[in-house]
Design a protein around this motif. Sequence first.
Motif, PDB file in Angstrom:
ATOM      1  N   LEU A  22      -7.997   9.213   7.193  1.00 23.53           N
ATOM      2  CA  LEU A  22      -7.147   8.831   5.916  1.00 23.53           C
ATOM      3  C   LEU A  22      -8.063   8.361   5.053  1.00 23.53           C
ATOM      4  N   ILE A  23      -7.478   8.377   3.744  1.00 23.02           N
ATOM      5  CA  ILE A  23      -8.098   7.550   2.581  1.00 23.02           C
ATOM      6  C   ILE A  23      -6.833   6.939   2.226  1.00 23.02           C
ATOM      7  N   LEU A  24      -7.164   5.351   2.211  1.00 27.73           N
ATOM      8  CA  LEU A  24      -6.087   4.477   1.631  1.00 27.73           C
ATOM      9  C   LEU A  24      -6.604   4.203   0.371  1.00 27.73           C
ATOM     10  N   ARG A  25      -5.541   4.567  -0.747  1.00 28.35           N
ATOM     11  CA  ARG A  25      -5.958   4.511  -2.227  1.00 28.35           C
ATOM     12  C   ARG A  25      -4.632   4.150  -2.883  1.00 28.35           C
ATOM     13  N   PRO A  26      -4.590   3.576  -4.247  1.00 29.01           N
ATOM     14  CA  PRO A  26      -3.674   3.364  -5.042  1.00 29.01           C
ATOM     15  C   PRO A  26      -2.858   4.595  -5.316  1.00 29.01           C
ATOM     16  N   PHE A  27      -1.401   4.438  -5.684  1.00 31.87           N
ATOM     17  CA  PHE A  27      -0.766   5.695  -6.055  1.00 31.87           C
ATOM     18  C   PHE A  27      -1.038   5.904  -7.604  1.00 31.87           C
ATOM     19  N   GLY A  28      -0.975   7.132  -8.112  1.00 33.32           N
ATOM     20  CA  GLY A  28      -1.320   7.567  -9.405  1.00 33.32           C
ATOM     21  C   GLY A  28      -0.296   8.412  -9.914  1.00 33.32           C
ATOM     22  N   PRO A  29      -0.540   9.162 -11.019  1.00 35.49           N
ATOM     23  CA  PRO A  29       0.318   9.864 -11.888  1.00 35.49           C
ATOM     24  C   PRO A  29       0.260  11.299 -11.028  1.00 35.49           C
ATOM     25  N   GLY A  30      -1.053  11.432 -10.396  1.00 33.40           N
ATOM     26  CA  GLY A  30      -1.183  12.708  -9.605  1.00 33.40           C
ATOM     27  C   GLY A  30      -0.341  12.954  -8.338  1.00 33.40           C
ATOM     28  N   ASP A  31       0.421  11.891  -8.143  1.00 35.22           N
ATOM     29  CA  ASP A  31       0.852  12.037  -6.714  1.00 35.22           C
ATOM     30  C   ASP A  31       2.288  12.374  -7.029  1.00 35.22           C
ATOM     31  N   ALA A  32       2.807  12.472  -8.393  1.00 38.35           N
ATOM     32  CA  ALA A  32       4.164  12.828  -8.587  1.00 38.35           C
ATOM     33  C   ALA A  32       4.916  13.989  -7.803  1.00 38.35           C
ATOM     34  N   GLY A  33       4.283  15.064  -7.620  1.00 36.17           N
ATOM     35  CA  GLY A  33       4.802  16.035  -6.861  1.00 36.17           C
ATOM     36  C   GLY A  33       4.928  15.762  -5.313  1.00 36.17           C
ATOM     37  N   PRO A  65      11.375   4.943  -5.893  1.00 33.88           N
ATOM     38  CA  PRO A  65      12.712   5.341  -6.466  1.00 33.88           C
ATOM     39  C   PRO A  65      13.525   6.212  -5.429  1.00 33.88           C
ATOM     40  N   GLY A  66      14.763   6.360  -5.671  1.00 35.12           N
ATOM     41  CA  GLY A  66      15.369   7.202  -4.865  1.00 35.12           C
ATOM     42  C   GLY A  66      15.809   8.672  -5.258  1.00 35.12           C
ATOM     43  N   HIS A  67      15.321   8.620  -6.326  1.00 33.27           N
ATOM     44  CA  HIS A  67      15.689   9.923  -7.339  1.00 33.27           C
ATOM     45  C   HIS A  67      14.411  10.421  -8.030  1.00 33.27           C
ATOM     46  N   ALA A  68      14.313  11.668  -8.268  1.00 30.62           N
ATOM     47  CA  ALA A  68      13.291  12.305  -8.970  1.00 30.62           C
ATOM     48  C   ALA A  68      13.120  11.413 -10.449  1.00 30.62           C
ATOM     49  N   THR A  69      14.035  11.191 -11.092  1.00 31.04           N
ATOM     50  CA  THR A  69      13.995  10.859 -12.393  1.00 31.04           C
ATOM     51  C   THR A  69      13.240   9.255 -12.599  1.00 31.04           C
ATOM     52  N   GLY A  70      13.157   8.590 -11.556  1.00 32.36           N
ATOM     53  CA  GLY A  70      12.471   7.569 -11.424  1.00 32.36           C
ATOM     54  C   GLY A  70      10.877   7.391 -11.040  1.00 32.36           C
ATOM     55  N   ILE A  71      10.422   8.737 -10.711  1.00 34.04           N
ATOM     56  CA  ILE A  71       8.989   8.946 -10.249  1.00 34.04           C
ATOM     57  C   ILE A  71       8.036   8.453 -11.476  1.00 34.04           C
ATOM     58  N   GLY A  72       7.908   8.907 -12.582  1.00 36.25           N
ATOM     59  CA  GLY A  72       7.129   8.678 -13.590  1.00 36.25           C
ATOM     60  C   GLY A  72       6.959   7.154 -13.892  1.00 36.25           C
ATOM     61  N   GLN A  73       7.956   6.549 -14.319  1.00 37.88           N
ATOM     62  CA  GLN A  73       8.054   5.168 -14.312  1.00 37.88           C
ATOM     63  C   GLN A  73       7.311   4.490 -13.013  1.00 37.88           C
ATOM     64  N   TRP A  74       7.717   4.783 -11.574  1.00 38.51           N
ATOM     65  CA  TRP A  74       7.506   4.047 -10.593  1.00 38.51           C
ATOM     66  C   TRP A  74       5.874   4.300 -10.700  1.00 38.51           C
ATOM     67  N   GLY A 129       5.858   0.585 -11.482  1.00 35.12           N
ATOM     68  CA  GLY A 129       6.469  -0.302 -10.731  1.00 35.12           C
ATOM     69  C   GLY A 129       5.692  -0.335  -9.105  1.00 35.12           C
ATOM     70  N   VAL A 130       4.907   0.572  -8.724  1.00 30.89           N
ATOM     71  CA  VAL A 130       4.162   0.245  -7.650  1.00 30.89           C
ATOM     72  C   VAL A 130       2.901  -0.537  -7.809  1.00 30.89           C
ATOM     73  N   HIS A 131       2.521  -0.702  -9.015  1.00 32.55           N
ATOM     74  CA  HIS A 131       1.346  -1.697  -9.269  1.00 32.55           C
ATOM     75  C   HIS A 131       1.825  -3.030  -9.591  1.00 32.55           C
ATOM     76  N   GLU A 132       3.174  -3.221  -9.706  1.00 35.16           N
ATOM     77  CA  GLU A 132       3.396  -4.659 -10.027  1.00 35.16           C
ATOM     78  C   GLU A 132       3.188  -5.461  -8.955  1.00 35.16           C
ATOM     79  N   LEU A 133       3.193  -5.197  -7.650  1.00 34.31           N
ATOM     80  CA  LEU A 133       2.558  -6.212  -6.757  1.00 34.31           C
ATOM     81  C   LEU A 133       0.964  -6.620  -6.947  1.00 34.31           C
ATOM     82  N   TRP A 134       0.186  -5.646  -7.235  1.00 36.45           N
ATOM     83  CA  TRP A 134      -1.115  -5.973  -7.599  1.00 36.45           C
ATOM     84  C   TRP A 134      -1.159  -6.905  -8.885  1.00 36.45           C
ATOM     85  N   ARG A 135      -0.385  -6.442 -10.008  1.00 35.98           N
ATOM     86  CA  ARG A 135      -0.277  -7.077 -11.415  1.00 35.98           C
ATOM     87  C   ARG A 135       0.025  -8.709 -11.010  1.00 35.98           C
ATOM     88  N   SER A 136       0.912  -8.958 -10.033  1.00 35.85           N
ATOM     89  CA  SER A 136       1.615 -10.280  -9.606  1.00 35.85           C
ATOM     90  C   SER A 136       0.604 -11.208  -8.910  1.00 35.85           C
TER      91      SER A 136
END
Length: 362
Positions: free
Chosen positions: A13-24, A44-53, A57-64
């Motif tokens: 495995l490679i454990l790495r931060p999520f990024g825009p390239g993971d959208a698909g 998100p539970g719906h595809a419309t929220g993927i880009g924002q997340w 969103g997925v980086h808020e834990l690190w920013r906190s």
Amino acid sequence: MFDERLTINTERLILRPFGPGDAGQVRAIIEDGAHTTALPPGAPGHATGIGQWLAHGVHELWRSGQGIHLAMHARDGVVGSISMFKAQWGAGVAEVGYGVHPAYRRRGYATEAVRGLAGRLLGTGVLRRVELRANADNLASIRVAEKAGFVREGLLRGAGFEDDGPHDLVVFGRLRGDERQAPRRRIESERLVLRPFARQDAFDMVDAVRGDAEIARWMPWAEGYTLERALEWCTRLAHAPGPGYGGNFAIQPRDGGRLAGAVGVQREDHERGDAELGYWIAPWARRQGYAVEAVRMATAHLFDLGFHRAHLLVATGNRPSQAVARKAGFIEEGIMRQALPVPGGWADAVLFSILNGEISWQ
């Protein structure tokens, strides 16, 4: 704190931060209905929220400042996620949690990811304690914690709550230094198992060494090899603790069969965080990629223990072994004169090295 680009290489495995390239891939996980188990909390539970997340969103834990969410990336892509959260930097403690897509369970990915993240956090001195909690009735998660080297510490009655109501939680902890006291003695990949030597391996060792031109050419210990010497290695010498804890491992195909060879730590320099690996492969197990895979697994094991660098010394005339080093991701650094003992004397050696974070499983 640590870098928001934190990346950890494990056996597969490679454990790495999520990024825009993971959208698909995130979209596919959502469409599979696996977002609540394979993605971090808040996904998100719906595809419309993927880009924002993925952007925020997925980086808020690190920013906190309280942790980080990482993707579990295998050869098939994102197979799950792992998080470090509730970090108390002053006390040096934090908790880990994970999730794996149902299609990729029962492959050991969760154990591998938990072991890798905890090993990095503890091995680099970022934390002194990592905690993991599991529902008392979730035997799979309990097994993950145990296999990842965590110690069961107690039960929190009714401390967890899910859709079906409260659950008791089993608390597991892993402390900095636990690796030295109880090194991992079994490492698995999809094809191989690295395990402690056993008495029955002595017979395969003798068969491998006797009459094999390659082992006789490069291994000074092979001359006049006897069953008595093989038994001494398999039952005593290979298990000697010594000053370090990297270990000696027998290589065996995961589906069973004869001993395929050995890989182990020759030297450890804990002040510099550097270790030297060595290996050999039995004649019947060659040309199957076992050497490359075993070296990668053993190297990832060393990095899991907190080492910064691993190296190999290969005789200048040993072309096959040099090819193994390169395929395993090691970089050639130069020639060390008369640095390697070989039958009949000493040989110049090619020095290969790899740094923590440089292993590729592609």
